[in-house]
Design a protein around this motif. Structure first.
Motif, short mmCIF file in Angstrom:
data_model
loop_
_atom_site.label_atom_id
_atom_site.label_comp_id
_atom_site.label_asym_id
_atom_site.label_seq_id
_atom_site.Cartn_x
_atom_site.Cartn_y
_atom_site.Cartn_z
N GLU A 110 0.86 -1.18 0.00
CA GLU A 110 0.00 0.00 0.00
C GLU A 110 0.90 1.23 0.00
O GLU A 110 1.77 1.36 0.87
N TYR A 111 0.73 2.09 -0.98
CA TYR A 111 1.57 3.29 -1.08
C TYR A 111 0.81 4.49 -0.50
O TYR A 111 -0.41 4.56 -0.56
N GLY A 112 1.57 5.44 0.04
CA GLY A 112 0.99 6.71 0.46
C GLY A 112 1.18 7.73 -0.65
O GLY A 112 2.17 7.68 -1.38
N VAL A 113 0.22 8.64 -0.79
CA VAL A 113 0.34 9.68 -1.82
C VAL A 113 0.06 11.05 -1.21
O VAL A 113 -0.70 11.16 -0.24
N ALA A 114 0.66 12.09 -1.76
CA ALA A 114 0.43 13.45 -1.27
C ALA A 114 0.63 14.47 -2.37
O ALA A 114 1.61 14.41 -3.11
N PRO A 167 -0.67 18.16 -1.63
CA PRO A 167 -1.50 19.17 -0.97
C PRO A 167 -1.77 20.34 -1.92
O PRO A 167 -0.89 20.67 -2.73
N ALA A 179 -5.81 12.78 -0.29
CA ALA A 179 -5.22 11.54 -0.79
C ALA A 179 -6.18 10.86 -1.76
O ALA A 179 -5.77 10.28 -2.77
N ASP A 180 -7.46 10.96 -1.45
CA ASP A 180 -8.48 10.34 -2.29
C ASP A 180 -8.48 10.96 -3.69
O ASP A 180 -8.51 10.24 -4.70
N ASP A 182 -7.12 0.51 -2.87
CA ASP A 182 -7.56 -0.24 -1.71
C ASP A 182 -8.24 0.69 -0.70
O ASP A 182 -8.31 1.90 -0.91
N VAL A 183 -8.70 0.11 0.41
CA VAL A 183 -9.31 0.91 1.47
C VAL A 183 -8.38 2.03 1.86
O VAL A 183 -7.16 1.87 1.91
N GLY A 184 -8.95 3.20 2.16
CA GLY A 184 -8.13 4.33 2.58
C GLY A 184 -7.47 5.04 1.41
O GLY A 184 -6.49 5.75 1.58
N SER A 185 -8.00 4.85 0.20
CA SER A 185 -7.46 5.49 -1.00
C SER A 185 -5.99 5.18 -1.22
O SER A 185 -5.23 6.03 -1.66
N HIS A 186 -5.57 3.97 -0.88
CA HIS A 186 -4.19 3.60 -1.12
C HIS A 186 -4.04 2.94 -2.47
O HIS A 186 -4.64 1.90 -2.71
N PRO A 187 -3.22 3.53 -3.34
CA PRO A 187 -2.84 2.76 -4.51
C PRO A 187 -2.09 1.53 -4.01
O PRO A 187 -1.26 1.62 -3.12
N ALA A 203 3.66 13.34 -4.68
CA ALA A 203 4.66 12.53 -3.98
C ALA A 203 4.06 11.15 -3.68
O ALA A 203 2.90 11.05 -3.29
N PHE A 231 0.84 15.45 4.47
CA PHE A 231 0.79 14.03 4.09
C PHE A 231 -0.18 13.31 5.02
O PHE A 231 0.19 12.83 6.06
N VAL A 232 -1.44 13.30 4.61
CA VAL A 232 -2.47 12.64 5.41
C VAL A 232 -3.23 11.66 4.53
O VAL A 232 -3.79 12.02 3.50
N GLN A 233 -3.19 10.45 4.95
CA GLN A 233 -3.80 9.35 4.24
C GLN A 233 -4.94 8.87 5.11
O GLN A 233 -5.10 9.33 6.23
N LYS A 234 -5.70 7.93 4.60
CA LYS A 234 -6.53 7.18 5.55
C LYS A 234 -5.77 5.91 5.89
O LYS A 234 -4.81 5.58 5.22
N GLY A 235 -6.21 5.22 6.92
CA GLY A 235 -5.53 3.98 7.29
C GLY A 235 -5.75 2.91 6.23
O GLY A 235 -6.78 2.89 5.58
#
Lengths: 475, 63
Positions: A13-17, A19, A23-24, A54-59, A99, B57-61
């Motif tokens: 699961e990757y984090g995206v940013a 601003p 994230a969604d 995936d859940v939480g808008s994670h690519p 990012a 940098f705020v994601q959901k879980g």
């Protein structure tokens, strides 16, 4: 089933940013070309991998099933490349930088993961999870990614990014109460013969050596359990408490309490698993894993980690932090120091991994050519080979198709079901692929030696171009 | 870590004798220099509103 671990796979699961976008919003923009390509935010690529939101808008990228560690590492890097190429494309459309992080938490304390899948024999699998827990609790000594943890009382550097988000040893839950091992029984294979062991306690590793260790060592431990090694003597009194103690108390090598009342240093537990793993090790990739493992365990015995900074994420990151603070005089909790640790996990040109590898400050075992190939080509020795070839051929022919881990379906043809993950040569599937390849007009048959069909889709979509970019550009 | 090759075999020893490794102190110094080079390269990124970036940098879980 022999060896006792079949195929392996990584789900990241990757984090995206970007601003001020959420994230969604960013993830949806990244996946717009994917949706245009596959009419879904959940697709299988020509490499046989799964790419989805995936859940939480994670690519998320789930690698194709891999039999060797070399294939697995190449597939993992291919996922990074695709994710970065998607972000780069989205950045162009959004007119702002996007990012992408391969890490485990955001600034609000949300956690996301790097999940491991191991194909194991159904028989004897009941006692396996419990036997693995002490190993998984202490595995962070080697595989921890390291994290600056900022609390009201101050900041500290902990070994594991995931330890504080784990609240159970085993359960079928995922997001509300995260276990170390998810026990949901979804084999994605013949359920009478196989189980899929789903480990979700691990940190996302940037170091290829750490990733290789994580999967290689865990596979060896599974094999040791299969060959009768009992680790009951190392059962922990409170695994959830222990995993946090190991993560927080690493500088003092703080002991953990066992179920039988003894207190032991975490490295003693790792040593016990290492020696059992050594007994069942056989091939060259096992030797490499055991070698690193032993050097780490020896390092922990002496609390001297010299020479391991180029292999362990938590040490490589710590060395960067300490040098940066030496130069700048900034405290550990300073946003610039935190930003530095995010850059460690960042993909694309800002990310530090490529720079560290180029300077030999981080071990890089996978040839970038192999990583590039893995963007579009499945591992040749698992059923992912069939899935990848099928997706490529069906797309080239413009046919209606669907694919998932166990099933290939073309138009009105009956579905082909693939229940053995280690079987790349299922004749029914090969026949189907040859039929669809013939539909694309040139009649070229798919060869069984891994060579690709020469024809491509008549009209390249954005996502096809993004995959080409990913194949040409390291993340 | 030893090379993990596609064949799954560890590398064989090269026939050529390897150059002796530099003494540890010199090696550490070289590595520090290389770390400094990398920190210099990303200095601008770190200077450029790190606080806002980190907060943003705020994601959901996830799982």
């Amino acid at each position: 089933m022999s060896p006792s671990v079949g195929v392996r796979g990584i789900e990241t699961e990757y984090g995206v940013a970007a601003p001020p976008l959420t994230a969604d919003e960013v993830a949806r923009e990244m996946f717009a070309p994917v949706v245009a390509w596959g009419r879904s935010t959940n697709v299988f690529t020509p490499a046989g991998a799964r790419l989805y939101l995936d859940v939480g808008s994670h690519p998320e990228y789930a690698t194709a099933e891999s039999a060797s560690l070399a294939d697995l590492l190449a597939q993992d890097l291919a996922g990074d490349r695709i994710m970065w190429a998607l972000a780069d494309h989205a950045a162009g459309r959004l007119g702002r930088e996007v990012a992408v992080f391969k890490n485990n938490s955001d600034s609000a304390g949300h956690s996301f993961g790097s999940h491991e899948n191991y194909q194991v024999a159904r028989s004897g699998s009941v006692s396996l999870p419990q036997a693995l827990i002490p190993f998984l609790v202490t595995r962070q000594l080697v595989a921890g990614a390291g994290l600056i943890q900022v609390n009201p009382s101050g900041a500290r550097y902990v070994l594991s990014a995931r330890a504080d988000h784990i609240s159970e040893s085993l359960s079928a839950a995922t997001t509300r109460a995260r276990p170390m091992i998810n026990t949901r029984d979804e084999p994605h294979a013949d359920g009478n013969r196989f189980r899929r062991l789903h480990v979700i306690v691990g940190d996302s590793n940037m170091s290829q050596a750490a990733t290789a260790f994580r999967f290689g060592a865990t596979s060896l431990v599974i094999r040791a359990v299969g060959e009768g090694h009992s680790f009951k003597a190392w059962a922990l009194a409170d695994p959830v408490r222990a995993i946090r103690e190991v993560s927080h108390g690493w500088r003092q090598a703080r002991p953990v309490r066992l179920a039988d009342g003894r207190s032991v240093r975490p490295v003693e537990i790792q040593r016990a698993y290492l020696e059992a793993a050594n007994e069942v090790a056989s091939c060259g990739e096992d030797t490499a894993v055991i070698g690193l493992w032993r050097r780490c365990v020896d390092g922990w015995e002496r609390l001297d980690f010299a020479g391991l900074e180029t292999e362990l994420d938590w040490l490589a990151k710590l060395r960067l932090i300490e040098r940066y603070r030496e130069r700048s005089g900034l405290p550990l909790a300073d946003p610039k120091v935190i930003r530095l640790t995010l850059a460690y996990h960042q993909l694309g040109p800002v990310g530090l991994r490529g720079k560290l590898e180029a300077a030999d400050l981080l071990w890089s075992g996978v040839d970038q050519l192999d990583a590039a190939k893995a963007v579009l080509q499945p591992p040749p020795t698992t059923r992912a080979y069939l899935r990848g070839r099928f997706v490529r051929a069906a797309r080239a022919a413009g046919s209606t198709y669907s694919a998932d881990w166990t099933r290939l379906k073309l138009g009105e043809y009956p579905p082909v079901v693939l229940l053995d993950p280690l079987e790349p040569g299922d004749q029914t599937a090969l026949d189907l692929i040859n039929q669809v390849a013939a539909l694309s007009g040139d009649g070229q048959l798919v060869r069984t030696d891994g060579a690709a069909s020469a024809n491509g889709p008549a009209v390249l979509s954005d996502f096809d171009r993004i995959l080409e970019q990913a194949a040409n550009q390291p993340a | 870590m030893e090379q993990i090759r596609r064949s799954g075999l560890p590398p064989r020893d090269d026939d050529e004798p390897a150059a002796p490794p530099p003494p540890p102190a010199a090696q550490t110094q070289t590595q520090t220099q290389m770390i400094d080079d990398i920190l210099d390269q990303i200095d601008e990124v770190l200077e450029d509103s790190s606080a806002a970036f980190v907060r943003g940098f705020v994601q959901k879980g996830g799982q």
